[in-house]
Design a protein around this motif. Structure first.
Motif, PDB file in Angstrom:
ATOM      1  N   ASN A 261     -40.118  43.264  18.503  1.00 17.97           N
ATOM      2  CA  ASN A 261     -41.227  42.390  18.109  1.00 17.97           C
ATOM      3  C   ASN A 261     -40.848  40.912  18.239  1.00 17.97           C
ATOM      4  N   LEU A 262     -40.195  40.570  19.345  1.00 17.56           N
ATOM      5  CA  LEU A 262     -39.677  39.218  19.537  1.00 17.56           C
ATOM      6  C   LEU A 262     -40.762  38.248  19.987  1.00 17.56           C
ATOM      7  N   SER A 263     -40.555  36.988  19.649  1.00 16.47           N
ATOM      8  CA  SER A 263     -41.367  35.897  20.178  1.00 16.47           C
ATOM      9  C   SER A 263     -40.432  34.837  20.750  1.00 16.47           C
ATOM     10  N   GLY A 264     -40.948  34.110  21.750  1.00 17.38           N
ATOM     11  CA  GLY A 264     -40.155  33.058  22.369  1.00 17.38           C
ATOM     12  C   GLY A 264     -39.481  33.536  23.649  1.00 17.38           C
ATOM     13  N   PRO A 265     -38.562  32.726  24.177  1.00 19.02           N
ATOM     14  CA  PRO A 265     -37.887  33.072  25.436  1.00 19.02           C
ATOM     15  C   PRO A 265     -36.745  34.059  25.216  1.00 19.02           C
ATOM     16  N   VAL A 266     -36.628  35.036  26.102  1.00 18.79           N
ATOM     17  CA  VAL A 266     -35.499  35.960  26.114  1.00 18.79           C
ATOM     18  C   VAL A 266     -35.138  36.236  27.568  1.00 18.79           C
ATOM     19  N   SER A 267     -33.953  36.744  27.796  1.00 15.93           N
ATOM     20  CA  SER A 267     -33.583  37.185  29.143  1.00 15.93           C
ATOM     21  C   SER A 267     -32.535  38.277  29.027  1.00 15.93           C
ATOM     22  N   LEU A 268     -32.404  39.041  30.097  1.00 20.99           N
ATOM     23  CA  LEU A 268     -31.416  40.114  30.143  1.00 20.99           C
ATOM     24  C   LEU A 268     -30.713  40.064  31.486  1.00 20.99           C
ATOM     25  N   GLU A 269     -29.379  39.992  31.443  1.00 21.52           N
ATOM     26  CA  GLU A 269     -28.587  40.043  32.669  1.00 21.52           C
ATOM     27  C   GLU A 269     -28.249  41.491  32.970  1.00 21.52           C
ATOM     28  N   LEU A 270     -28.459  41.876  34.218  1.00 18.22           N
ATOM     29  CA  LEU A 270     -28.197  43.240  34.677  1.00 18.22           C
ATOM     30  C   LEU A 270     -27.369  43.183  35.951  1.00 18.22           C
ATOM     31  N   LYS A 271     -26.573  44.219  36.157  1.00 20.42           N
ATOM     32  CA  LYS A 271     -25.782  44.289  37.380  1.00 20.42           C
ATOM     33  C   LYS A 271     -26.169  45.537  38.160  1.00 20.42           C
ATOM     34  N   LYS A 272     -26.378  45.350  39.454  1.00 21.91           N
ATOM     35  CA  LYS A 272     -26.748  46.457  40.325  1.00 21.91           C
ATOM     36  C   LYS A 272     -25.485  47.052  40.938  1.00 21.91           C
ATOM     37  N   ALA A 273     -25.189  48.279  40.562  1.00 16.41           N
ATOM     38  CA  ALA A 273     -23.983  48.954  41.035  1.00 16.41           C
ATOM     39  C   ALA A 273     -24.161  49.365  42.506  1.00 16.41           C
ATOM     40  N   PRO A 274     -23.066  49.702  43.194  1.00 15.49           N
ATOM     41  CA  PRO A 274     -23.171  50.106  44.596  1.00 15.49           C
ATOM     42  C   PRO A 274     -24.126  51.270  44.845  1.00 15.49           C
ATOM     43  N   ASP A 275     -24.336  52.143  43.842  1.00 12.33           N
ATOM     44  CA  ASP A 275     -25.262  53.270  44.031  1.00 12.33           C
ATOM     45  C   ASP A 275     -26.717  52.891  43.754  1.00 12.33           C
ATOM     46  N   GLY A 276     -26.976  51.597  43.448  1.00  5.82           N
ATOM     47  CA  GLY A 276     -28.334  51.135  43.224  1.00  5.82           C
ATOM     48  C   GLY A 276     -28.791  51.165  41.775  1.00  5.82           C
ATOM     49  N   SER A 277     -27.973  51.709  40.885  1.00  4.99           N
ATOM     50  CA  SER A 277     -28.339  51.756  39.467  1.00  4.99           C
ATOM     51  C   SER A 277     -28.098  50.395  38.818  1.00  4.99           C
TER      52      SER A 277
END
Length: 382
Positions: A261-277
Motif C-alpha cells: 500500500n505504498l505511495s510516492g516513488p519506488v523502484s526495483l533493480e533486477l538482473k537478467k540471468a543468462p537463461d533469461g530469468s
C-alpha cells in the motif's frame, strides 16, 4: 503560478547531483524550492533552481531533525512544505522521526512509513521476494565472521557482499572463494551485519530497474531503465543508463511491491540471468533513485508527482520519450565522452543524452563540477 502553488513549497535535503535533479524538476514545474545541505561547495549548491540554501551542520539524526524543524519555522509563509529525501539515510531518518516531522512537513509516503522502513532492510528482502514468488539469490545475513564456513555452507561462488545498513563504508564486494570472502569481512567488520549472496552472472547491460510512482498501492506511472555502465562494473552505482521497453520488468516490480500500500516513488533493480530469468537485486523506497534525471528527461517527472501526492493533489502524467540515455558526470565525469568515442557519435546509443550537471538554464553547477574535477586531476598529477 496558481494561488495554491504560492502557498506551498518543497524542501530538498541534499544537493548531490540527485538532489540537483529533483530541485530542477520541481522548479521547472512552478514549485517554490528550498534545499538543506551541509557542504556548500557541492556543484548542486550553485543551482539557480532553489530560492534559498539552508546550511546544516550535519545529516546525522540528532542534528538534522532540529535543523529541519527550524527551517520550517523560517518558511512559515507557506501553508504546506513537502520534504524530499535524496538518500537512504534521509529516508530512514524521516521514517524514524516521522511523528516529529509530520507536524511540520508533508511526506508522500507517511501513511506507509513502517512498510518503507521494512523495505529498506536488506535482511528482509529474501522473505519479501519469496512471498511474492520472485527469484532472489541464495543469501545469508552475517552478523559475525565466526563459523563463516558453516553459515555459507552450500553457497556457490563467487559471492557478493553488501552492507545491511545504508551508506556504509562500501557498496558491494565480490569474493571468488571463502578465503577471499573472509579477508573482506575482516576488512569491513565495522559494517556488520553484512548480506552475502550468490552472484548472478551477467554484465552491466543485464541490470534493469522498474521505476514506479504509486498512490496507496496503485501504479500512477511506470518506466523501465537499463544500466549500460556502473561502477564497480555490474555491481555498483549506475553511471550510464537508458530508457527501454521491458513490460516484464514493470510487472515484476509491481509484483514485488504488491500488498504494501505504498505511495510516492519506488523502484526495483533486477538482473537478467543468462537463461533469461529475472532476479531481484534491491528496491529503493521513500525517494527517487540516483538516476532520477533519466526518468525526468524521459517525461516521467517523479519529483513533481511525489510533491502532488504528498499534498493529495491530482497527479500529472505525461507520455514517455524512449529516446533518452543518461550519464552520471558526478561518479564518472568522462562517461559521455567515452561513449561518444566508442560510438563515433554525439548521440551515443542513438539516443538524446541527459546529464547530472549540465543544463542550459542552470549552468553554474556544471562549471563548478568542471572546476572541482580539474582540482582533483591536478592533485592526482602532483
Amino acid at each position: 503560478m496558481t494561488a495554491f502553488m504560492q502557498h506551498t513549497a518543497a524542501l530538498v535535503v541534499g544537493l548531490c547531483s540527485h538532489g540537483l535533479a529533483v530541485s530542477r524538476a520541481l522548479q521547472r514545474s512552478g514549485i517554490n524550492v528550498y534545499a538543506a545541505e551541509q557542504n556548500p561547495q557541492l556543484p548542486g549548491a550553485a543551482t539557480n533552481s532553489i530560492r534559498q540554501l539552508f546550511l546544516v551542520d550535519s545529516f546525522a539524526d540528532e542534528q538534522l531533525i532540529p535543523a529541519l524543524l527550524d527551517i520550517r519555522r523560517q518558511l512559515a509563509q507557506y501553508q504546506q512544505v513537502v520534504l524530499f529525501a535524496t538518500n537512504d539515510n534521509h529516508v530512514r531518518c524521516f521514517g524514524v522521526h516521522l511523528q516529529q516531522l509530520s507536524t511540520a512537513f508533508c511526506i508522500s509516503w507517511a501513511d506507509s512509513c513502517q512498510a518503507v522502513l521494512r523495505l529498506q532492510k536488506k535482511s528482509e528482502l529474501e522473505q519479501i521476494a519469496q512471498q511474492n514468488r520472485l527469484n532472489y539469490p541464495k543469501s545469508a545475513v552475517l552478523s559475525t565472521t565466526d563459523t563463516l564456513a558453516q553459515q555459507l555452507d552450500g553457497f556457490r561462488y563467487p559471492v557478493i557482499i553488501k552492507p545491511v545498513q545504508p551508506l556504509s563504508s562500501f557498496k558491494t564486494q565480490l569474493a571468488a572463494n571463502l578465503n577471499e570472502l573472509s579477508a573482506q569481512l575482516t576488512q569491513y567488520q565495522a559494517d556488520l551485519p553484512i548480506l552475502a549472496q550468490e552472484y548472478i552472472a551477467g554484465g552491466d547491460e543485464s541490470l534493469y530497474f522498474g521505476a514506479l510512482t504509486m498512490d496507496h498501492g496503485k501504479t500512477v506511472q511506470a518506466m523501465v531503465g537499463r544500466k549500460l555502465s556502473s561502477y564497480p562494473v555490474a555491481r555498483g552505482q549506475t553511471t550510464v543508463a537508458e530508457v527501454v521497453q521491458e513490460p516484464e520488468v514493470i510487472a515484476l516490480t509491481e509484483q514485488f511491491f504488491a500488498g504494501f500500500n505504498l505511495s510516492g516513488p519506488v523502484s526495483l533493480e533486477l538482473k537478467k540471468a543468462p537463461d533469461g530469468s529475472f532476479w531481484v537485486i534491491e528496491p529503493t523506497v521513500g525517494r527517487t533513485d540516483f538516476w532520477a534525471e533519466l526518468c525526468i528527461a524521459a517525461g516521467f517527472n517523479q519529483p513533481l508527482q511525489e510533491f502532488q501526492l504528498a499534498l493529495s493533489q491530482p497527479v500529472t502524467v505525461t507520455a514517455l520519450n524512449m529516446n533518452i540515455s543518461w550519464f552520471d558526470a558526478e561518479r564518472a565525469p568522462l562517461s559521455y565522452w567515452q561513449a561518444v568515442w566508442q560510438h563515433k557519435s554525439l548521440r551515443p546509443y542513438g539516443k538524446r543524452a541527459a546529464f547530472t550537471f549540465w543544463q542550459r538554464s542552470d549552468t553554474a553547477p556544471f562549471f563548478r563540477a568542471c572546476r572541482n574535477l580539474l582540482k582533483r586531476l591536478s592533485r592526482k598529477h602532483l
